[in-house]
Design an enzyme around this catalytic site. Sequence first.
Site, short mmCIF file in Angstrom:
data_model
loop_
_atom_site.label_atom_id
_atom_site.label_comp_id
_atom_site.label_asym_id
_atom_site.label_seq_id
_atom_site.Cartn_x
_atom_site.Cartn_y
_atom_site.Cartn_z
N HIS A 128 -56.79 -50.72 -90.44
CA HIS A 128 -55.45 -50.79 -91.02
C HIS A 128 -55.52 -50.44 -92.49
CE1 HIS A 128 -51.27 -52.19 -91.20
NE2 HIS A 128 -51.58 -52.52 -92.45
N ASP A 207 -42.66 -61.11 -89.01
CA ASP A 207 -43.02 -60.18 -90.09
C ASP A 207 -41.94 -59.13 -90.27
OD1 ASP A 207 -44.79 -58.86 -92.03
OD2 ASP A 207 -44.76 -57.27 -90.53
N ARG A 214 -38.15 -58.72 -97.89
CA ARG A 214 -38.99 -58.50 -99.08
C ARG A 214 -38.70 -57.13 -99.68
NH1 ARG A 214 -44.56 -58.61 -96.68
NH2 ARG A 214 -45.23 -58.04 -98.75
N SER A 229 -48.63 -60.64 -93.74
CA SER A 229 -47.90 -59.61 -93.02
C SER A 229 -48.87 -58.74 -92.21
CB SER A 229 -47.11 -58.77 -94.04
OG SER A 229 -46.69 -57.56 -93.49
N LYS A 233 -50.06 -59.15 -87.78
CA LYS A 233 -49.97 -58.05 -86.81
C LYS A 233 -51.34 -57.72 -86.23
CE LYS A 233 -47.66 -55.91 -90.00
NZ LYS A 233 -46.84 -55.17 -90.93
N1 URA Z 1 -48.16 -53.30 -95.02
C1 URA Z 1 -47.71 -54.33 -94.27
O1 URA Z 1 -47.76 -54.29 -93.05
N2 URA Z 1 -47.20 -55.39 -94.89
C2 URA Z 1 -47.13 -55.49 -96.24
O2 URA Z 1 -46.68 -56.51 -96.72
C3 URA Z 1 -47.60 -54.42 -97.01
C4 URA Z 1 -48.12 -53.33 -96.38
#
Ligand code: URA
Length: 486
Positions: A128, A207, A214, A229, A233
Amino acid sequence: MRQLMICLLVIYMVSVSSVCIASTGLHKENKGADWGGTDYMPEEKQFRMVDIIGKKRDGASLSKGEIQYFIDGCVDGSIPDYQTSALLMAIYFQGMEDRELADFTMAMAHSGEMIDLSPIKGVKVDKHSTGGVGDKTTMAVAPIVASCDVKIAKMSGRGLGHTGGTVDKLESIPGYRTVLDKDEFFNQVNEIGASVIGQSGNLAPADKKLYALRDVTGSVPSIPLIASSIMSKKLAAGADCILLDVKCGSGAFMKNVADAVTLAEKMVTIGEHNGKRTMAYVTNMNMPLGQNIGNALEVKEVVDVLNGKGPEDLTKECEELSATLLMMAGKGRHSECLAMVKEVIKNGQAMNKFKEMVQAQGGDVSVFDDLDGFTKAAVCYEVKADRDGYIASMDTEAIGIASTMLGAGRETMESVIDPTAGITICKKTGDKVHVGDVLAVFHTSREELLSPAVKRYLEALTYSQQTPGQSKLVYAVVDKNGVKKL
Ligand code: URA
């Protein structure tokens, strides 16, 4: 007799108080040892959102019960957006301690489906990126690791703000399906070794809600909010090993190395405490990665990497990340894994694997035989230097925005992406330029979009008369043993 009674009473009181002390101690001990948190919370306890906001505003840690109440209320809609936003801003300013962050992340992960990847045989890896400009590494890393017999079942996102998203990039390939049902996804990974799809609708819905708020309330660049966040995931997506690429610099959410390393450490800690082998790279986002920004243009550049003809920075980063994923999956030492990666690029297996993956997901692989046709936009415009000197810096966020302005990203939720729009960068930080040299080529379907995007691009560059020092590609690598600065 009286003395005996007093003696029995004293013994009773001592034993009761020691039980109390022991149980208090045990409670504290559990709190430390159990990463998930063990706050005692009577069933009937009623929370008030206003108290939770006030508690965090004043710098206290939220209990597991308070966090669960908040996340549940977020997902079922019972907590209004203004209270959610207020808590997010309080977290932005006050931060979270480790136990609290772990509880927050787990509550977010469990707010939706926890994907069970066990129908896929063998070790499953995931990677990621925290988001950058020109970051197309996932599209190369997936087929590379799959060609080395490590499975990657990857759910990716769409572009966000100035950053691009893998799903949008892959959808520039005609026919490529980013929505597969679970069985199809599992079968493809079992057969081919790789699949890259869009995030399942029910993955960490908390999220989704929090991120959207946000985004419009100025609380995106918060270390605990980004860590929770991303990791919610990743934990919900079910892989055994997670490799994080924490971008750092003018095109990233984390602008300096110290913050990026802290974010990396937090995410590695969350992953490891949840039984996932987790590592993080902190990499340079002070200039775009590779030479192309934009969806079809980035697919083309991935094909170049897989054919051994990619730009040096991008190729190196794809090789590093792939080798580390192989190492995490138990394929050998890093140097051995790096040799395997280079070999599958050299012998064409990685490119063939990419074709196999694209074809399995309905994509038209004939585009790879005519990459110029695939990336051809209606309008191509050369942006030229108006002075001599060395490029001293690139405001990479502004460059990402310039690419979005050409049609490569979304200006609003409703925007439709132009797959051929984007920027080919000809001169990067450290390069010497003369008046009239081509700095970049802009691609778009609509000529009227050029002028504001060119202005934004030119304003993003600074020049100097001396050559700036060589910049690093990787600043640090973080694993459960700590931080290795490079
Ligand atoms: N990517 C994400 O999934 N969440 C964030 O808060 C920032 C980047």
